[in-house]
Design a protein around this motif. Structure first.
Motif, PDB file in Angstrom:
ATOM      1  N   SER A   1      19.714  21.641  72.676  1.00 45.24           N
ATOM      2  CA  SER A   1      19.598  22.129  74.047  1.00 45.24           C
ATOM      3  C   SER A   1      18.280  21.676  74.667  1.00 45.24           C
ATOM      4  CB  SER A   1      19.714  23.650  74.063  1.00 45.24           C
ATOM      5  OG  SER A   1      19.782  24.120  75.373  1.00 45.24           O
ATOM      6  N   LEU A   2      17.218  21.779  73.908  1.00 41.54           N
ATOM      7  CA  LEU A   2      15.898  21.359  74.379  1.00 41.54           C
ATOM      8  C   LEU A   2      15.875  19.868  74.704  1.00 41.54           C
ATOM      9  CD1 LEU A   2      12.871  22.042  74.788  1.00 41.54           C
ATOM     10  CD2 LEU A   2      12.560  21.597  72.353  1.00 41.54           C
ATOM     11  N   LEU A   3      16.454  19.053  73.828  1.00 39.50           N
ATOM     12  CA  LEU A   3      16.397  17.596  73.996  1.00 39.50           C
ATOM     13  C   LEU A   3      17.350  17.058  75.054  1.00 39.50           C
ATOM     14  CD1 LEU A   3      16.209  16.396  70.283  1.00 39.50           C
ATOM     15  CD2 LEU A   3      14.383  16.320  72.000  1.00 39.50           C
ATOM     16  N   HIS A   4      18.502  17.696  75.214  1.00 39.88           N
ATOM     17  CA  HIS A   4      19.557  17.062  76.007  1.00 39.88           C
ATOM     18  C   HIS A   4      19.925  17.748  77.312  1.00 39.88           C
ATOM     19  CE1 HIS A   4      20.051  14.351  72.709  1.00 39.88           C
ATOM     20  NE2 HIS A   4      20.292  15.347  71.874  1.00 39.88           N
ATOM     21  N   SER A   5      19.469  18.986  77.542  1.00 40.70           N
ATOM     22  CA  SER A   5      19.934  19.685  78.740  1.00 40.70           C
ATOM     23  C   SER A   5      19.153  19.326  79.994  1.00 40.70           C
ATOM     24  CB  SER A   5      19.867  21.198  78.536  1.00 40.70           C
ATOM     25  OG  SER A   5      18.534  21.664  78.600  1.00 40.70           O
ATOM     26  N   GLY A   6      17.862  19.092  79.860  1.00 45.32           N
ATOM     27  CA  GLY A   6      17.031  18.884  81.038  1.00 45.32           C
ATOM     28  C   GLY A   6      16.745  20.172  81.779  1.00 45.32           C
ATOM     29  N   GLY A   7      17.150  21.301  81.183  1.00 44.54           N
ATOM     30  CA  GLY A   7      16.960  22.597  81.821  1.00 44.54           C
ATOM     31  C   GLY A   7      15.579  23.176  81.581  1.00 44.54           C
ATOM     32  N   THR A   8      15.350  24.323  82.186  1.00 45.52           N
ATOM     33  CA  THR A   8      14.043  24.981  82.079  1.00 45.52           C
ATOM     34  C   THR A   8      14.124  26.314  81.341  1.00 45.52           C
ATOM     35  OG1 THR A   8      14.339  26.037  84.227  1.00 45.52           O
ATOM     36  CG2 THR A   8      13.179  23.911  84.189  1.00 45.52           C
TER      37      THR A   8
ATOM     38  N   GLU B   1      32.096  38.855  61.265  1.00 47.41           N
ATOM     39  CA  GLU B   1      31.643  37.581  61.828  1.00 47.41           C
ATOM     40  C   GLU B   1      30.234  37.688  62.390  1.00 47.41           C
ATOM     41  OE1 GLU B   1      35.978  36.091  63.509  1.00 47.41           O
ATOM     42  OE2 GLU B   1      34.499  36.878  64.913  1.00 47.41           O
ATOM     43  N   LEU B   2      29.452  36.652  62.130  1.00 48.22           N
ATOM     44  CA  LEU B   2      28.178  36.468  62.828  1.00 48.22           C
ATOM     45  C   LEU B   2      28.455  35.439  63.908  1.00 48.22           C
ATOM     46  CD1 LEU B   2      25.099  36.767  63.204  1.00 48.22           C
ATOM     47  CD2 LEU B   2      24.854  34.833  61.609  1.00 48.22           C
ATOM     48  N   ARG B   3      28.196  35.821  65.144  1.00 49.83           N
ATOM     49  CA  ARG B   3      28.432  34.929  66.280  1.00 49.83           C
ATOM     50  C   ARG B   3      27.092  34.481  66.845  1.00 49.83           C
ATOM     51  NH1 ARG B   3      33.661  37.414  69.334  1.00 49.83           N
ATOM     52  NH2 ARG B   3      34.904  37.713  67.449  1.00 49.83           N
ATOM     53  N   ILE B   4      26.959  33.181  67.011  1.00 51.89           N
ATOM     54  CA  ILE B   4      25.727  32.568  67.507  1.00 51.89           C
ATOM     55  C   ILE B   4      26.073  31.818  68.783  1.00 51.89           C
ATOM     56  CG2 ILE B   4      23.896  30.886  67.025  1.00 51.89           C
ATOM     57  CD1 ILE B   4      24.518  31.353  64.004  1.00 51.89           C
ATOM     58  N   ARG B   5      25.242  31.994  69.808  1.00 52.45           N
ATOM     59  CA  ARG B   5      25.458  31.281  71.068  1.00 52.45           C
ATOM     60  C   ARG B   5      24.117  30.807  71.599  1.00 52.45           C
ATOM     61  NH1 ARG B   5      27.292  34.706  75.867  1.00 52.45           N
ATOM     62  NH2 ARG B   5      25.065  34.994  75.959  1.00 52.45           N
ATOM     63  N   VAL B   6      24.033  29.519  71.917  1.00 52.12           N
ATOM     64  CA  VAL B   6      22.848  28.936  72.537  1.00 52.12           C
ATOM     65  C   VAL B   6      23.275  28.370  73.875  1.00 52.12           C
ATOM     66  CG1 VAL B   6      21.118  27.096  72.372  1.00 52.12           C
ATOM     67  CG2 VAL B   6      21.711  28.433  70.341  1.00 52.12           C
ATOM     68  N   GLY B   7      22.529  28.698  74.911  1.00 48.91           N
ATOM     69  CA  GLY B   7      22.877  28.223  76.245  1.00 48.91           C
ATOM     70  C   GLY B   7      21.688  27.655  76.973  1.00 48.91           C
ATOM     71  N   ASP B   8      21.989  26.750  77.883  1.00 54.62           N
ATOM     72  CA  ASP B   8      20.925  26.183  78.719  1.00 54.62           C
ATOM     73  C   ASP B   8      21.229  26.355  80.196  1.00 54.62           C
ATOM     74  OD1 ASP B   8      22.759  24.089  79.381  1.00 54.62           O
ATOM     75  OD2 ASP B   8      22.099  22.988  77.617  1.00 54.62           O
ATOM     76  N   GLY B   9      22.396  26.902  80.513  1.00 57.88           N
ATOM     77  CA  GLY B   9      22.740  27.185  81.901  1.00 57.88           C
ATOM     78  C   GLY B   9      23.054  25.970  82.745  1.00 57.88           C
ATOM     79  N   ILE B  10      23.092  24.788  82.136  1.00 57.43           N
ATOM     80  CA  ILE B  10      23.358  23.559  82.889  1.00 57.43           C
ATOM     81  C   ILE B  10      24.831  23.191  82.708  1.00 57.43           C
ATOM     82  CG2 ILE B  10      22.752  21.123  83.198  1.00 57.43           C
ATOM     83  CD1 ILE B  10      20.405  22.994  83.777  1.00 57.43           C
ATOM     84  N   PRO B  11      25.626  23.302  83.776  1.00 57.91           N
ATOM     85  CA  PRO B  11      27.035  22.940  83.630  1.00 57.91           C
ATOM     86  C   PRO B  11      27.199  21.426  83.492  1.00 57.91           C
ATOM     87  CG  PRO B  11      26.554  23.552  85.904  1.00 57.91           C
ATOM     88  CD  PRO B  11      25.290  23.763  85.113  1.00 57.91           C
ATOM     89  N   ARG B  12      28.060  21.030  82.579  1.00 55.90           N
ATOM     90  CA  ARG B  12      28.378  19.617  82.393  1.00 55.90           C
ATOM     91  C   ARG B  12      29.673  19.527  81.603  1.00 55.90           C
ATOM     92  NH1 ARG B  12      24.237  21.005  80.120  1.00 55.90           N
ATOM     93  NH2 ARG B  12      23.786  21.134  77.943  1.00 55.90           N
ATOM     94  N   VAL B  13      30.323  18.423  81.716  1.00 54.55           N
ATOM     95  CA  VAL B  13      31.557  18.210  80.978  1.00 54.55           C
ATOM     96  C   VAL B  13      31.191  17.938  79.519  1.00 54.55           C
ATOM     97  CG1 VAL B  13      33.588  16.742  80.734  1.00 54.55           C
ATOM     98  CG2 VAL B  13      32.694  17.279  83.017  1.00 54.55           C
ATOM     99  N   PRO B  14      31.678  18.787  78.601  1.00 54.47           N
ATOM    100  CA  PRO B  14      31.387  18.544  77.186  1.00 54.47           C
ATOM    101  C   PRO B  14      32.018  17.234  76.730  1.00 54.47           C
ATOM    102  CG  PRO B  14      32.306  20.739  77.522  1.00 54.47           C
ATOM    103  CD  PRO B  14      32.446  20.001  78.812  1.00 54.47           C
ATOM    104  N   HIS B  15      31.326  16.517  75.882  1.00 52.11           N
ATOM    105  CA  HIS B  15      31.856  15.277  75.340  1.00 52.11           C
ATOM    106  C   HIS B  15      31.614  15.259  73.838  1.00 52.11           C
ATOM    107  CE1 HIS B  15      27.732  13.733  75.032  1.00 52.11           C
ATOM    108  NE2 HIS B  15      27.549  14.284  76.209  1.00 52.11           N
ATOM    109  N   PRO B  16      32.410  14.502  73.102  1.00 53.15           N
ATOM    110  CA  PRO B  16      32.227  14.454  71.653  1.00 53.15           C
ATOM    111  C   PRO B  16      30.834  13.904  71.308  1.00 53.15           C
ATOM    112  CG  PRO B  16      34.242  13.313  72.309  1.00 53.15           C
ATOM    113  CD  PRO B  16      33.497  13.654  73.558  1.00 53.15           C
ATOM    114  N   PRO B  17      30.228  14.426  70.248  1.00 58.96           N
ATOM    115  CA  PRO B  17      28.915  13.911  69.843  1.00 58.96           C
ATOM    116  C   PRO B  17      29.014  12.432  69.497  1.00 58.96           C
ATOM    117  CG  PRO B  17      29.496  15.875  68.570  1.00 58.96           C
ATOM    118  CD  PRO B  17      30.687  15.496  69.376  1.00 58.96           C
TER     119      PRO B  17
END
Length: 156
Positions: free
Chosen positions: A75-82, A94-110
């Protein structure tokens, strides 16, 4: 399995382990990551370790810490967010983990790194760890969040 990630920024779960958000400097390229931002990722790893240990989930410490580190760094390297958010909660087994950057974009395969590349394998590692824990991972349809679910059934 309930839908994940939740459609809002609220964390739904029986036991919220971590729910935090922190400011970062927009990263133009890999060399542009500020030391303060790398320290924030490090402090989030420690927070995750401490909180999971306090919840009796010691068997998940290493995998969850590595997954959180990889997702935060991506997220830090690729989002460009603040701003980056991190949420962990325990729901049933279940342990659920979520990381967000708030920048909408079309997800693409790594992208697949070359044999000599020094980076680009983090999401492969996340996928391996998630599969080993009988979980799942993905990116929200709007690209704002990356999430994963790890089974806690074998824990405590």
């Amino acid at each position: 399995m309930p839908a994940w990630p939740p459609s809002s920024t609220a964390v739904f779960g029986r036991e919220v382990v971590v729910n935090t958000c922190f400011a970062v400097s927009p990263c133009v390229d890999r060399s542009g990551v500020l030391e303060d931002d790398t320290r924030r990722v490090s402090s989030m790893r420690r927070l995750v370790r401490d909180r999971l240990a306090s919840c009796g989930l010691r068997g998940l410490l290493d995998d969850a810490e590595l997954i959180v580190s990889e997702l935060l760094t991506n997220s830090l390297l690729h989002s460009g967010g603040t701003e980056i958010s991190l949420a962990l909660c325990v729901v049933d087994d279940e342990l659920r983990i979520r990381v967000g950057d708030g920048i909408p974009r079309v997800p693409h395969p790594p992208r697949q790194p070359g044999d000599d590349a020094e980076s680009g394998r983090g999401l492969d590692l996340v996928g391996y760890l998630v599969n080993a824990r009988h979980g799942a991972w993905g990116v929200s349809s709007d690209g704002r969040f990356t999430w994963c679910i790890l089974s806690t059934a074998e824990e405590g």
